[in-house]
Scaffold this motif. Structure first.
Motif, short mmCIF file in Angstrom:
data_model
loop_
_atom_site.label_atom_id
_atom_site.label_comp_id
_atom_site.label_asym_id
_atom_site.label_seq_id
_atom_site.Cartn_x
_atom_site.Cartn_y
_atom_site.Cartn_z
N ALA A 268 0.84 -1.36 -0.15
CA ALA A 268 0.02 -0.01 0.07
C ALA A 268 0.96 1.18 0.15
CB ALA A 268 -0.88 -0.07 1.27
N LEU A 269 1.82 1.36 0.67
CA LEU A 269 2.97 2.36 0.77
C LEU A 269 3.53 2.72 -0.70
CD1 LEU A 269 5.28 2.86 3.63
CD2 LEU A 269 5.87 3.76 1.32
N ALA A 272 0.92 4.06 -2.76
CA ALA A 272 0.51 5.44 -2.36
C ALA A 272 1.73 6.35 -2.99
CB ALA A 272 0.40 5.64 -0.86
N GLN A 275 1.11 6.81 -6.55
CA GLN A 275 -0.14 7.74 -6.97
C GLN A 275 -0.13 9.10 -6.33
OE1 GLN A 275 -3.13 5.28 -5.03
NE2 GLN A 275 -2.86 3.71 -6.49
N ASN A 277 -0.39 9.83 -3.08
CA ASN A 277 -1.43 9.88 -2.17
C ASN A 277 -0.65 9.87 -0.81
OD1 ASN A 277 -3.47 9.32 -0.26
ND2 ASN A 277 -4.60 8.07 -1.74
N ARG A 279 -2.18 10.62 2.02
CA ARG A 279 -2.89 10.19 3.23
C ARG A 279 -2.63 8.43 3.57
NH1 ARG A 279 -6.39 13.35 5.79
NH2 ARG A 279 -6.78 15.51 5.17
N VAL A 280 -2.66 8.09 2.25
CA VAL A 280 -2.42 6.53 2.33
C VAL A 280 -0.83 6.24 2.60
CG1 VAL A 280 -2.68 4.27 1.13
CG2 VAL A 280 -4.56 6.00 0.92
N LEU A 281 -0.09 6.94 2.05
CA LEU A 281 1.34 6.88 2.54
C LEU A 281 1.39 7.02 3.92
CD1 LEU A 281 4.44 8.51 0.41
CD2 LEU A 281 4.25 8.17 3.03
#
Length: 375
Positions: A268-269, A272, A275, A277, A279-281
């Motif tokens: 996910a990192l 992120a 992308q 992103n 917040r997700v990072l």
């Protein structure tokens, strides 16, 4: 008198570069190269035809930035460079230094560091780079300016190594690739904390990097979109966390459930980053369930500092490298300063430690030449 070390050459043919079969992507690039994991001492036993290049400059000054390694669940394979603090190297052709020899003439900012090139991160990386180039006919003098504190969790040793490798390469015409330079820096890192490129990789390449493999060596650059904001809040307490001690705290075994969860968060990192992103990072960065729980208790006040960062609005917070610096992520500089103030206060109240907060952006350049001379 400055300590020095004789350089024995190694041919660049000893490093087998080839293209990766992985498709390229505008936010994703990869280079593979094979290299034996040899120490500078072991490399002296190799013999090969070398060019023994002449220097194209008489002196050069380089800079390498601080880095944040691990990024939570990316233990030993993810890292990024941050703008602001770093180490500088001044390297010169010196007629008073014997040909084929490297001498460390001075060190500022860290008086306890050895000036013996075999026991200094900058010296080891410079030696490895000289061997790759086959330098034999000139002697070099190196001066190190430490802008990063030792044992801070900000890639202090990697910054010295990166700046030194880039300096040697620049002095002789910049013929080595960035990945060659990462390998040279790895010789230094191996001496200090193990064969891990998550600090020296981003210190040289800039931005975010992922270490996919060491045999063959493959490092991936992850491009965080330039039109997105990403701010790091780096809070460093007056406390030293030796890498060796922090590694000793790691679990000998990891359960399947924890492995799956951390793998998911690391993926996910990476997503992120690509992308853009933040917040997700930040959320993924905060979700390490394997390393951080073991290391956090060794940093006084760490739990309270992380809580303070999150309550102040940070997207995520974790230990930078082996610590004790703590890193939080946000997308606004002003908000970052507010978060930093709260983290500093938490270190003082919960850990009894004075701390300093630095707000920085992503360093997309990595180690670079900042001045040069032919005189």
């Amino acid at each position: 008198m400055a300590a020095s070390i004789k350089i024995s050459p190694i041919s660049r043919s000893s490093f087998d570069h080839h293209h990766s079969p992985i498709p390229t992507h505008p936010r994703f690039s990869t280079v593979r190269c094979s290299a034996s994991h040899l120490s500078p001492q072991a490399l002296t036993t190799l013999s090969a035809e070398t060019l023994d290049p002449a220097p194209v400059l008489r002196s050069v000054k380089t800079f390498a930035p601080a880095t944040v390694a691990n990024l939570g669940p990316g233990f030993d394979f993810l890292g990024c460079a941050v703008d602001g603090p770093g180490d500088s190297i001044t390297l010169s052709v010196d007629p008073d230094v014997a040909p084929g020899t490297l001498s460390i003439s001075s060190i500022s900012g860290a008086p306890k560091l050895s000036r013996n090139p075999l026991w200094n991160c900058a010296g080891i990386a410079a030696i490895a780079t000289m061997r790759m180039l086959g330098v034999r006919s000139v002697g070099l003098s190196l001066s190190l300016e430490k802008g990063l504190p030792l044992g801070s969790g900000l890639g202090s040793s990697a910054a010295s190594a990166a700046a030194a490798a880039v300096a040697v390469n620049a002095l002789f015409g910049s013929t080595l690739t960035p990945n060659d330079l990462v390998l040279a820096g790895l010789e230094s890192e191996k001496k200090v904390s193990g064969y891990h490129a998550d600090n020296v990789g981003p210190a040289i390449l800039g931005g975010f990097v992922l270490i996919r493999s060491y045999d063959p060596f493959e490092i991936l650059q992850l491009d965080f979109p330039a039109d997105r904001d990403l701010v790091f809040v780096l809070v460093s307490p007056e406390f030293e966390a030796p890498t060796k001690k922090m590694r000793e705290a790691l679990p000998a075994e990891v359960g399947m459930k924890d492995h799956i969860r951390n793998s998911s968060q690391a993926a996910a990192l990476v997503a992120a980053v690509l992308q853009g992103n933040a917040r997700v990072l930040g959320s993924a960065l905060s979700s390490d369930g394997i390393v951080e729980p073991r290391r956090a208790p060794l940093i006084p006040g760490m739990a309270a500092v992380k809580m303070a960062a999150m309550e102040a609005g940070a997207f995520g917070c974790t230990i930078s490298g082996a610590g004790p610096t703590v890193v939080a992520v946000i997308d606004e500089e002003e908000k970052g300063r507010e978060i930093g103030d709260q983290m500093v206060e938490a270190f003082l109240v919960a850990g009894g430690l004075k701390a300093k907060a630095t707000v920085a952006k992503l360093d997309r350049v990595g180690a670079r030449v900042i001045s040069s001379s032919n005189e």
